[in-house]
Write a protein that holds these residues in place. Structure first.
Motif, PDB file in Angstrom:
ATOM      1  N   LYS A  96       0.831  -1.244  -0.028  1.00  0.00           N
ATOM      2  CA  LYS A  96       0.026  -0.078   0.034  1.00  0.00           C
ATOM      3  C   LYS A  96       0.952   0.997   0.086  1.00  0.00           C
ATOM      4  O   LYS A  96       1.800   1.604   0.776  1.00  0.00           O
ATOM      5  CB  LYS A  96      -0.925  -0.229   1.180  1.00  0.00           C
ATOM      6  CG  LYS A  96      -1.754   1.277   1.536  1.00  0.00           C
ATOM      7  CD  LYS A  96      -2.540   1.111   2.576  1.00  0.00           C
ATOM      8  CE  LYS A  96      -3.564   2.443   2.683  1.00  0.00           C
ATOM      9  NZ  LYS A  96      -4.192   2.522   3.830  1.00  0.00           N
ATOM     10  N   ARG A 137       6.003  -0.319   7.163  1.00  0.00           N
ATOM     11  CA  ARG A 137       5.992  -1.383   7.980  1.00  0.00           C
ATOM     12  C   ARG A 137       5.375  -2.598   7.468  1.00  0.00           C
ATOM     13  O   ARG A 137       4.710  -2.525   6.427  1.00  0.00           O
ATOM     14  CB  ARG A 137       5.177  -0.962   9.382  1.00  0.00           C
ATOM     15  CG  ARG A 137       3.855  -0.357   8.908  1.00  0.00           C
ATOM     16  CD  ARG A 137       3.120   0.333  10.143  1.00  0.00           C
ATOM     17  NE  ARG A 137       2.131   1.147   9.666  1.00  0.00           N
ATOM     18  CZ  ARG A 137       0.988   0.771   9.373  1.00  0.00           C
ATOM     19  NH1 ARG A 137       0.548  -0.323   9.803  1.00  0.00           N
ATOM     20  NH2 ARG A 137      -0.097   1.758   8.965  1.00  0.00           N
ATOM     21  N   ASN A 195       2.782  -5.785   8.057  1.00  0.00           N
ATOM     22  CA  ASN A 195       1.794  -6.374   8.887  1.00  0.00           C
ATOM     23  C   ASN A 195       2.350  -7.350   9.846  1.00  0.00           C
ATOM     24  O   ASN A 195       2.992  -8.284   9.153  1.00  0.00           O
ATOM     25  CB  ASN A 195       0.556  -6.847   8.206  1.00  0.00           C
ATOM     26  CG  ASN A 195      -0.404  -5.729   7.724  1.00  0.00           C
ATOM     27  OD1 ASN A 195      -0.194  -4.529   8.298  1.00  0.00           O
ATOM     28  ND2 ASN A 195      -1.138  -6.193   6.577  1.00  0.00           N
ATOM     29  N   ASN A 233       1.883  -8.109   3.839  1.00  0.00           N
ATOM     30  CA  ASN A 233       1.611  -6.761   3.294  1.00  0.00           C
ATOM     31  C   ASN A 233       2.419  -5.854   3.858  1.00  0.00           C
ATOM     32  O   ASN A 233       2.880  -5.802   4.945  1.00  0.00           O
ATOM     33  CB  ASN A 233       0.090  -6.367   3.634  1.00  0.00           C
ATOM     34  CG  ASN A 233      -0.793  -7.236   2.745  1.00  0.00           C
ATOM     35  OD1 ASN A 233      -0.458  -8.341   1.919  1.00  0.00           O
ATOM     36  ND2 ASN A 233      -2.072  -7.131   3.010  1.00  0.00           N
ATOM     37  N   ILE A 259       3.123  -1.806   4.323  1.00  0.00           N
ATOM     38  CA  ILE A 259       2.469  -0.399   4.188  1.00  0.00           C
ATOM     39  C   ILE A 259       3.330   0.875   4.093  1.00  0.00           C
ATOM     40  O   ILE A 259       4.305   0.866   4.913  1.00  0.00           O
ATOM     41  CB  ILE A 259       1.644   0.029   5.373  1.00  0.00           C
ATOM     42  CG1 ILE A 259       0.967  -1.300   5.864  1.00  0.00           C
ATOM     43  CG2 ILE A 259       0.827   1.146   5.429  1.00  0.00           C
ATOM     44  CD1 ILE A 259      -0.023  -2.005   4.911  1.00  0.00           C
ATOM     45  N   HIS A 265       8.660   4.232  17.554  1.00  0.00           N
ATOM     46  CA  HIS A 265       7.397   3.165  17.208  1.00  0.00           C
ATOM     47  C   HIS A 265       8.211   1.842  17.598  1.00  0.00           C
ATOM     48  O   HIS A 265       7.760   0.781  16.894  1.00  0.00           O
ATOM     49  CB  HIS A 265       7.077   3.237  15.723  1.00  0.00           C
ATOM     50  CG  HIS A 265       6.200   4.292  15.507  1.00  0.00           C
ATOM     51  ND1 HIS A 265       4.734   4.466  16.152  1.00  0.00           N
ATOM     52  CD2 HIS A 265       6.443   5.751  15.138  1.00  0.00           C
ATOM     53  CE1 HIS A 265       4.267   5.555  15.744  1.00  0.00           C
ATOM     54  NE2 HIS A 265       5.237   6.425  15.252  1.00  0.00           N
ATOM     55  N   VAL A 308       9.226  -0.754  14.474  1.00  0.00           N
ATOM     56  CA  VAL A 308       8.352  -1.380  13.446  1.00  0.00           C
ATOM     57  C   VAL A 308       8.569  -0.904  12.139  1.00  0.00           C
ATOM     58  O   VAL A 308       8.300  -1.368  11.302  1.00  0.00           O
ATOM     59  CB  VAL A 308       7.070  -1.588  13.920  1.00  0.00           C
ATOM     60  CG1 VAL A 308       6.825  -2.260  15.136  1.00  0.00           C
ATOM     61  CG2 VAL A 308       6.368  -0.124  14.094  1.00  0.00           C
ATOM     62  N   TYR A 309       9.288   0.299  11.994  1.00  0.00           N
ATOM     63  CA  TYR A 309       9.199   0.947  10.564  1.00  0.00           C
ATOM     64  C   TYR A 309      10.645   0.544  10.076  1.00  0.00           C
ATOM     65  O   TYR A 309      11.820   0.585  10.785  1.00  0.00           O
ATOM     66  CB  TYR A 309       9.281   2.685  11.051  1.00  0.00           C
ATOM     67  CG  TYR A 309       7.888   2.863  10.898  1.00  0.00           C
ATOM     68  CD1 TYR A 309       6.970   2.868   9.950  1.00  0.00           C
ATOM     69  CD2 TYR A 309       7.377   3.050  12.081  1.00  0.00           C
ATOM     70  CE1 TYR A 309       5.638   3.314   9.941  1.00  0.00           C
ATOM     71  CE2 TYR A 309       5.876   3.394  12.149  1.00  0.00           C
ATOM     72  CZ  TYR A 309       5.075   3.215  10.945  1.00  0.00           C
ATOM     73  OH  TYR A 309       3.691   4.021  10.981  1.00  0.00           O
ATOM     74  N   ASP A 355      -3.661  -2.535   4.953  1.00  0.00           N
ATOM     75  CA  ASP A 355      -2.978  -2.294   6.178  1.00  0.00           C
ATOM     76  C   ASP A 355      -3.931  -2.886   7.276  1.00  0.00           C
ATOM     77  O   ASP A 355      -5.223  -2.523   7.307  1.00  0.00           O
ATOM     78  CB  ASP A 355      -2.755  -0.912   6.323  1.00  0.00           C
ATOM     79  CG  ASP A 355      -2.383  -0.310   7.576  1.00  0.00           C
ATOM     80  OD1 ASP A 355      -2.197  -1.277   8.579  1.00  0.00           O
ATOM     81  OD2 ASP A 355      -2.080   0.908   7.605  1.00  0.00           O
ATOM     82  N   GLU A 356      -3.609  -3.677   8.043  1.00  0.00           N
ATOM     83  CA  GLU A 356      -4.305  -4.294   9.198  1.00  0.00           C
ATOM     84  C   GLU A 356      -4.771  -3.353  10.094  1.00  0.00           C
ATOM     85  O   GLU A 356      -5.979  -3.456  10.434  1.00  0.00           O
ATOM     86  CB  GLU A 356      -3.400  -5.327   9.864  1.00  0.00           C
ATOM     87  CG  GLU A 356      -3.633  -6.633   9.254  1.00  0.00           C
ATOM     88  CD  GLU A 356      -2.718  -7.788  10.074  1.00  0.00           C
ATOM     89  OE1 GLU A 356      -2.467  -8.743   9.660  1.00  0.00           O
ATOM     90  OE2 GLU A 356      -2.098  -7.375  11.315  1.00  0.00           O
ATOM     91  N   VAL A 357      -4.022  -2.259  10.417  1.00  0.00           N
ATOM     92  CA  VAL A 357      -4.603  -1.319  11.206  1.00  0.00           C
ATOM     93  C   VAL A 357      -5.854  -0.519  10.795  1.00  0.00           C
ATOM     94  O   VAL A 357      -6.747  -0.490  11.370  1.00  0.00           O
ATOM     95  CB  VAL A 357      -3.285  -0.234  11.709  1.00  0.00           C
ATOM     96  CG1 VAL A 357      -4.061   0.933  12.648  1.00  0.00           C
ATOM     97  CG2 VAL A 357      -2.216  -1.028  12.362  1.00  0.00           C
ATOM     98  N   GLU A 358      -5.621  -0.081   9.523  1.00  0.00           N
ATOM     99  CA  GLU A 358      -6.715   0.796   8.888  1.00  0.00           C
ATOM    100  C   GLU A 358      -7.815  -0.430   8.581  1.00  0.00           C
ATOM    101  O   GLU A 358      -9.018   0.170   8.898  1.00  0.00           O
ATOM    102  CB  GLU A 358      -6.371   0.988   7.388  1.00  0.00           C
ATOM    103  CG  GLU A 358      -5.525   2.207   7.538  1.00  0.00           C
ATOM    104  CD  GLU A 358      -5.952   3.192   7.783  1.00  0.00           C
ATOM    105  OE1 GLU A 358      -7.419   3.670   7.529  1.00  0.00           O
ATOM    106  OE2 GLU A 358      -5.380   4.313   8.818  1.00  0.00           O
ATOM    107  N   GLN A 359      -7.652  -1.755   8.486  1.00  0.00           N
ATOM    108  CA  GLN A 359      -8.717  -2.533   8.455  1.00  0.00           C
ATOM    109  C   GLN A 359      -9.577  -2.445   9.952  1.00  0.00           C
ATOM    110  O   GLN A 359     -10.761  -2.508   9.598  1.00  0.00           O
ATOM    111  CB  GLN A 359      -8.054  -4.019   8.050  1.00  0.00           C
ATOM    112  CG  GLN A 359      -7.828  -4.112   6.738  1.00  0.00           C
ATOM    113  CD  GLN A 359      -7.488  -5.598   6.602  1.00  0.00           C
ATOM    114  OE1 GLN A 359      -6.814  -6.315   7.405  1.00  0.00           O
ATOM    115  NE2 GLN A 359      -8.239  -6.443   5.605  1.00  0.00           N
ATOM    116  N   VAL A 403      -0.012   0.936  15.937  1.00  0.00           N
ATOM    117  CA  VAL A 403       0.763   0.278  14.926  1.00  0.00           C
ATOM    118  C   VAL A 403       1.950  -0.295  15.326  1.00  0.00           C
ATOM    119  O   VAL A 403       2.309  -1.405  14.854  1.00  0.00           O
ATOM    120  CB  VAL A 403       1.304   1.795  14.233  1.00  0.00           C
ATOM    121  CG1 VAL A 403       2.628   1.600  13.394  1.00  0.00           C
ATOM    122  CG2 VAL A 403       0.029   2.550  13.240  1.00  0.00           C
TER     123      VAL A 403
END
Lengths: 164, 353
Positions: free
Chosen positions: A15, A44, A46, A51, A53, A89, A92-93, B312-316, B333
């Motif tokens: 994404k 990052r 998932n 996936n 992002i 964070h 995670v990035y 994006d799982e967070v957006e989901q 996140v």
């Protein structure tokens, strides 16, 4: 309003968040005197699947070198931005690749780009990077896999097909 | 640790809390004891009906908890008028709580309060037999609010058959996980319904309608994972597919005076059960309410497809939280992404030439 773009890659989706698309669009070299722009792509992965992002990019900084046909990312602020994001964070990035503009409608990578991407691929412990070149009519994304000699085009986004 | 994890957390939050149920059960038992010891009330056998008996209870939002209890009186239907037993029960229980009792069309309701507010109620449903000596004979439900009304009648009913029809859908240990997904999906739908519809009047589609459609149309969504050697359940796909099934049941029903396209939905109680004919479970909803229902289901399908298309799982989770309400968790996140190495090339050289 800018829409996010979701790309179907092998076994995963990538994404590009709307903010980064909007930012890159703002640096298109519409005029012959416009200079190249660029930065790094940060994102990052998932926890529940593979996936990716892509959520942040850095913008050109003061100490970068920008000409009509070159972009040299030299300013340490890019790295600083990433380090702060990483520690804020809890790690995670990640860095996923480079982006830059080209003064052409449909962007193609140059020898300079290829050499640069190969060098990054060799040094980055990650298996894969994704590099973006922003043209006047399209944005294109290449995947650079470790030990693969050539980049693979994974997606092209036509500016007139997304809501800008 | 995928989206399924958040669906399961949501399920745990909305599932009817067992402690509350046990309090409700205690209250129910006290009421039944009063009825059993009262003079003039014939002997009866109690059975649980409603969502509680089908393991489909959902924590209500701004509504009272309830428990539905069927009372099968050992009497012949022909020997009693429909209101006889309801009136007697009402008289016995009207002063039992501060809120008293109310006679409703299908039942007598006793409401309890907790911390000064109405907190839950027990619905007592009166049934009699066609033949009191044959417990397999037709059961009749006492329908009506008062004996003057034309609507008051003995209505053919098969409440035990209905509970069994739902509970037999996925039976046995082998179907345990399928059954759990079936129940989760109905619970998600009931919460969505509670959030999106007003509970006053007949704006809200009845839960039994959703449950029966699920028994007939729901399909389990799961994939076999050869590495883990087990099935991985996908509640997002399951709830989306089920919403599409409901969407497909609506039929165009003309245009209203105000120019609105009207739609209707019909779903009959199972024909193999012993209910009256013309038992469309949605029959109480007006054309406009049915159309509202259709529009909301259409939006639900669109919104769930958007969740599916999101990478994006967070957006989901944010989208699901909008659909199902605040009990659907939204992770930080930092907790929903994999750990990464801190690496970045110090410089980079790009160019068109």
């Amino acid at each position: 309003m800018v829409c996010a773009v979701i790309i179907n890659a092998e076994n995963k989706r990538i994404k590009l968040c709307n903010e980064i698309i909007g930012l890159m669009y703002g640096y298109i070299q519409w005029n012959s005197y416009d200079t190249e722009a660029g930065g790094i792509i940060l994102g990052r992965e998932n926890l529940g699947n593979d996936n990716l992002i892509f959520e942040f990019i850095t913008k050109p900084m003061k100490k970068d070198i920008r000409t009509k046909n070159r972009f040299l990312r030299k300013d340490s602020e890019h790295i600083e931005f990433y380090k702060q994001l990483y520690s804020k964070h809890n790690g995670v990035y990640a860095y996923y690749g480079e982006w830059h503009t080209h003064p052409e409608d449909i962007p193609h990578y140059s020898i300079i780009d290829l050499t640069n991407w190969r060098k990054i691929s060799k040094e980055d412990p990650k298996e894969m990077q994704y590099h973006i070149i922003v043209g006047r009519k399209q944005l294109r994304i290449w995947e650079m896999r470790k030990k693969c000699f050539m980049p693979k085009l994974v997606c092209e986004v036509k500016w007139d097909e997304i809501n800008i | 640790m995928s989206l399924q994890k958040y669906f399961k957390e949501f399920n745990e939050k909305i599932k009817m809390d067992y402690d509350v149920k046990s309090e409700l059960k205690d209250k129910r038992d006290i009421l039944l004891e009063i009825l059993r010891n009262a003079e003039g009330i014939p002997a009866f056998k109690k059975f649980d009906q409603g969502s509680y008996s089908m393991y489909l209870g959902v924590e209500p939002l701004d509504k009272e908890y309830d428990i539905d209890v069927g009372l099968r009186f050992q009497v012949n239907c022909d020997d009693y008028a429909p209101m006889d037993l309801k009136d007697k029960i009402y008289d016995l229980l009207k002063d039992h709580t501060d809120y008293g009792a109310t006679i409703k069309k299908p039942c007598v309701t006793v409401t309890y309060k907790k911390d000064g507010e109405a907190a839950y109620h027990v619905d007592l449903v009166v049934y009699t037999y066609a033949d009191k000596d044959d417990t397999d004979s037709q059961l009749y439900l006492a329908r009506g609010k008062n004996s003057e009304s034309d609507e008051t009648c003995w209505e053919k009913s098969d409440p035990v058959g209905l509970v069994n029809y739902v509970n037999d859908k996925y039976k046995g240990d082998d179907a345990k996980e399928d059954r759990e997904q079936f129940r989760r999906i109905i619970r998600y739908f009931k919460r969505w319904k509670n959030k999106k519809f007003s509970s006053s009047g007949n704006a809200e589609p009845p839960s039994i309608g959703i449950t029966l459609i699920a028994v007939d149309k729901f399909e389990v969504s799961k994939k076999y994972d050869y590495l883990e050697e087990k099935y991985i359940y996908d509640d997002l796909d399951a709830v989306l597919n089920f919403a599409k099934e409901i969407k497909d049941l609506f039929k165009f029903n003309g245009i209203s005076e105000s120019g609105r396209c009207l739609y209707s939905i019909e779903y009959d109680l199972p024909s193999e059960l012993k209910f009256d004919e013309n038992t469309n479970v949605f029959k109480k909803m007006s054309d406009n309410y049915m159309t509202d229902f259709k529009e909301k289901v259409d939006a639900l399908v669109t919104d769930l497809e958007a969740v599916k298309n999101e990478a994006d799982e967070v957006e989901q989770c944010k989208k699901l939280n909008k659909i199902f309400g605040d009990d659907f968790p939204i992770p930080e996140v930092d907790n929903a992404a994999k750990q990464q190495m801190c690496y970045i090339p110090p410089t980079s050289s790009s160019g068109a030439r």
